[in-house]
Design a protein around this motif. Structure first.
Motif, PDB file in Angstrom:
ATOM      1  N   GLY A  30       0.781  -1.226   0.000  1.00 44.44           N
ATOM      2  CA  GLY A  30       0.000   0.000   0.000  1.00 44.44           C
ATOM      3  C   GLY A  30       0.814   1.278   0.000  1.00 44.44           C
ATOM      4  O   GLY A  30       0.227   2.367  -0.036  1.00 44.44           O
ATOM      5  N   ARG A  31       2.113   1.165   0.016  1.00 40.26           N
ATOM      6  CA  ARG A  31       2.975   2.341   0.083  1.00 40.26           C
ATOM      7  C   ARG A  31       3.359   2.863  -1.300  1.00 40.26           C
ATOM      8  O   ARG A  31       3.768   4.025  -1.424  1.00 40.26           O
ATOM      9  N   TYR A  32       3.225   2.031  -2.327  1.00 41.09           N
ATOM     10  CA  TYR A  32       3.773   2.383  -3.629  1.00 41.09           C
ATOM     11  C   TYR A  32       2.745   2.330  -4.747  1.00 41.09           C
ATOM     12  O   TYR A  32       1.842   1.497  -4.759  1.00 41.09           O
ATOM     13  N   VAL A  33       2.929   3.220  -5.706  1.00 40.81           N
ATOM     14  CA  VAL A  33       2.210   3.169  -6.972  1.00 40.81           C
ATOM     15  C   VAL A  33       2.613   1.899  -7.721  1.00 40.81           C
ATOM     16  O   VAL A  33       3.771   1.478  -7.670  1.00 40.81           O
ATOM     17  N   ILE A  34       1.661   1.282  -8.408  1.00 40.71           N
ATOM     18  CA  ILE A  34       1.934   0.149  -9.283  1.00 40.71           C
ATOM     19  C   ILE A  34       1.487   0.514 -10.695  1.00 40.71           C
ATOM     20  O   ILE A  34       0.376   1.022 -10.883  1.00 40.71           O
ATOM     21  N   VAL A  93       4.963  -7.652 -24.702  1.00 38.90           N
ATOM     22  CA  VAL A  93       5.199  -8.197 -23.373  1.00 38.90           C
ATOM     23  C   VAL A  93       4.764  -7.142 -22.370  1.00 38.90           C
ATOM     24  O   VAL A  93       5.174  -5.982 -22.466  1.00 38.90           O
ATOM     25  N   TYR A  94       3.934  -7.534 -21.425  1.00 41.87           N
ATOM     26  CA  TYR A  94       3.410  -6.613 -20.428  1.00 41.87           C
ATOM     27  C   TYR A  94       4.134  -6.791 -19.103  1.00 41.87           C
ATOM     28  O   TYR A  94       4.315  -7.914 -18.623  1.00 41.87           O
ATOM     29  N   TYR A  95       4.531  -5.677 -18.515  1.00 42.62           N
ATOM     30  CA  TYR A  95       5.274  -5.667 -17.270  1.00 42.62           C
ATOM     31  C   TYR A  95       4.537  -4.849 -16.215  1.00 42.62           C
ATOM     32  O   TYR A  95       3.926  -3.836 -16.529  1.00 42.62           O
ATOM     33  N   CYS A  96       4.627  -5.287 -14.974  1.00 45.34           N
ATOM     34  CA  CYS A  96       4.210  -4.425 -13.882  1.00 45.34           C
ATOM     35  C   CYS A  96       5.456  -3.905 -13.177  1.00 45.34           C
ATOM     36  O   CYS A  96       6.510  -4.548 -13.174  1.00 45.34           O
ATOM     37  N   ALA A  97       5.333  -2.737 -12.613  1.00 46.70           N
ATOM     38  CA  ALA A  97       6.477  -2.081 -12.002  1.00 46.70           C
ATOM     39  C   ALA A  97       6.009  -1.095 -10.938  1.00 46.70           C
ATOM     40  O   ALA A  97       4.848  -0.705 -10.899  1.00 46.70           O
ATOM     41  N   THR A  98       6.938  -0.690 -10.097  1.00 46.55           N
ATOM     42  CA  THR A  98       6.645   0.301  -9.072  1.00 46.55           C
ATOM     43  C   THR A  98       7.831   1.233  -8.900  1.00 46.55           C
ATOM     44  O   THR A  98       8.978   0.812  -9.065  1.00 46.55           O
ATOM     45  N   PRO A  99       7.579   2.507  -8.609  1.00 43.15           N
ATOM     46  CA  PRO A  99       8.690   3.405  -8.292  1.00 43.15           C
ATOM     47  C   PRO A  99       9.464   2.952  -7.067  1.00 43.15           C
ATOM     48  O   PRO A  99      10.621   3.303  -6.906  1.00 43.15           O
ATOM     49  N   GLY A 100       8.819   2.183  -6.202  1.00 45.25           N
ATOM     50  CA  GLY A 100       9.483   1.668  -5.022  1.00 45.25           C
ATOM     51  C   GLY A 100       9.994   2.772  -4.123  1.00 45.25           C
ATOM     52  O   GLY A 100       9.254   3.677  -3.749  1.00 45.25           O
ATOM     53  N   GLU A 101      11.262   2.714  -3.799  1.00 42.37           N
ATOM     54  CA  GLU A 101      11.867   3.680  -2.886  1.00 42.37           C
ATOM     55  C   GLU A 101      11.841   5.103  -3.424  1.00 42.37           C
ATOM     56  O   GLU A 101      12.040   6.055  -2.673  1.00 42.37           O
ATOM     57  N   ARG A 102      11.591   5.243  -4.714  1.00 44.24           N
ATOM     58  CA  ARG A 102      11.484   6.574  -5.307  1.00 44.24           C
ATOM     59  C   ARG A 102      10.279   7.331  -4.754  1.00 44.24           C
ATOM     60  O   ARG A 102      10.283   8.560  -4.679  1.00 44.24           O
ATOM     61  N   LEU A 104       7.097   8.004  -5.800  1.00 40.49           N
ATOM     62  CA  LEU A 104       6.522   8.994  -6.700  1.00 40.49           C
ATOM     63  C   LEU A 104       5.333   9.673  -6.030  1.00 40.49           C
ATOM     64  O   LEU A 104       4.333   9.014  -5.720  1.00 40.49           O
ATOM     65  N   PRO A 105       5.423  10.984  -5.792  1.00 37.59           N
ATOM     66  CA  PRO A 105       4.349  11.687  -5.084  1.00 37.59           C
ATOM     67  C   PRO A 105       3.067  11.752  -5.892  1.00 37.59           C
ATOM     68  O   PRO A 105       3.084  11.843  -7.114  1.00 37.59           O
ATOM     69  N   GLY A 106       1.958  11.741  -5.185  1.00 39.95           N
ATOM     70  CA  GLY A 106       0.657  11.806  -5.823  1.00 39.95           C
ATOM     71  C   GLY A 106       0.473  12.976  -6.767  1.00 39.95           C
ATOM     72  O   GLY A 106      -0.068  12.804  -7.869  1.00 39.95           O
ATOM     73  N   PRO A 107       0.889  14.184  -6.372  1.00 39.53           N
ATOM     74  CA  PRO A 107       0.732  15.345  -7.263  1.00 39.53           C
ATOM     75  C   PRO A 107       1.449  15.219  -8.602  1.00 39.53           C
ATOM     76  O   PRO A 107       1.094  15.915  -9.551  1.00 39.53           O
ATOM     77  N   LEU A 108       2.436  14.366  -8.686  1.00 41.49           N
ATOM     78  CA  LEU A 108       3.176  14.173  -9.931  1.00 41.49           C
ATOM     79  C   LEU A 108       2.680  12.986 -10.744  1.00 41.49           C
ATOM     80  O   LEU A 108       3.100  12.796 -11.881  1.00 41.49           O
ATOM     81  N   LEU A 109       1.796  12.212 -10.168  1.00 42.14           N
ATOM     82  CA  LEU A 109       1.400  10.961 -10.792  1.00 42.14           C
ATOM     83  C   LEU A 109       0.728  11.171 -12.142  1.00 42.14           C
ATOM     84  O   LEU A 109       0.954  10.409 -13.083  1.00 42.14           O
ATOM     85  N   GLY A 110      -0.084  12.190 -12.253  1.00 41.61           N
ATOM     86  CA  GLY A 110      -0.768  12.465 -13.502  1.00 41.61           C
ATOM     87  C   GLY A 110       0.182  12.728 -14.657  1.00 41.61           C
ATOM     88  O   GLY A 110      -0.139  12.438 -15.810  1.00 41.61           O
ATOM     89  N   GLN A 111       1.341  13.271 -14.354  1.00 37.06           N
ATOM     90  CA  GLN A 111       2.333  13.588 -15.368  1.00 37.06           C
ATOM     91  C   GLN A 111       3.332  12.465 -15.605  1.00 37.06           C
ATOM     92  O   GLN A 111       3.851  12.331 -16.713  1.00 37.06           O
ATOM     93  N   GLU A 112       3.580  11.659 -14.583  1.00 37.78           N
ATOM     94  CA  GLU A 112       4.685  10.708 -14.636  1.00 37.78           C
ATOM     95  C   GLU A 112       4.277   9.251 -14.557  1.00 37.78           C
ATOM     96  O   GLU A 112       5.147   8.377 -14.620  1.00 37.78           O
ATOM     97  N   PHE A 113       2.999   8.961 -14.450  1.00 44.23           N
ATOM     98  CA  PHE A 113       2.570   7.579 -14.233  1.00 44.23           C
ATOM     99  C   PHE A 113       2.983   6.650 -15.360  1.00 44.23           C
ATOM    100  O   PHE A 113       3.164   5.453 -15.140  1.00 44.23           O
TER     101      PHE A 113
END
Length: 132
Positions: A30-34, A93-102, A104-113
């Motif tokens: 629950g801590r990271y964007v996927i 090929v489809y991959y899932c990934a997460t910024p993890g320790e990065r 990624l802040p919510g306010p930037l998600l719309g631009q960087e997701f």
């Protein structure tokens, strides 16, 4: 060990559906964007969809809007990508990934997701092939 394991790929006809799964472990889910990305041999990663860890807000690229749905199951630490009305152009090929320790802040998600450079931890991928 941090792990992201994709499954659910396969061969389908144009107009068909697949449900991809991303099973995660080794970190606080629950801590990271996927996010979901796809790649064709010889080309760069292309963003598909991501889901916010804070409120579950989904984000989609234009190619995915109206056809794909991202969701999560907090009980199993799993993210899903329901893909409907598949097209040959979705073959990759489809991959899932997460910024993890990065973190990624919510306010930037719309631009960087959909920016693969913002994601640090990746699965090995699952192949999706859509025939005409």
């Amino acid at each position: 060990q941090v792990r992201l394991v994709e499954s659910g790929g396969g061969l389908v006809k144009s107009g068909g559906s697949l449900r991809l799964s991303c099973a995660t472990s080794g970190f606080t889910f629950g801590r990271y964007v996927i996010g979901w990305f796809r790649r064709v041999s010889g080309k760069e990663y292309e963003g598909v969809s991501s889901i916010s860890n804070t409120d579950g807000q989904p984000y989609y690229t234009e190619s995915a809007k109206g056809r794909f749905t991202i969701s999560r199951d907090m009980a199993t630490n799993t993210v899903y990508l329901q893909m409907d009305n598949l097209k040959p152009e979705d073959t990759a090929v489809y991959y899932c990934a997460t910024p993890g320790e990065r973190l990624l802040p919510g306010p930037l998600l719309g631009q960087e997701f959909d920016n693969p450079d913002k994601y640090d931890w990746w699965g090995r991928g699952t192949r999706v092939t859509v025939s005409p």
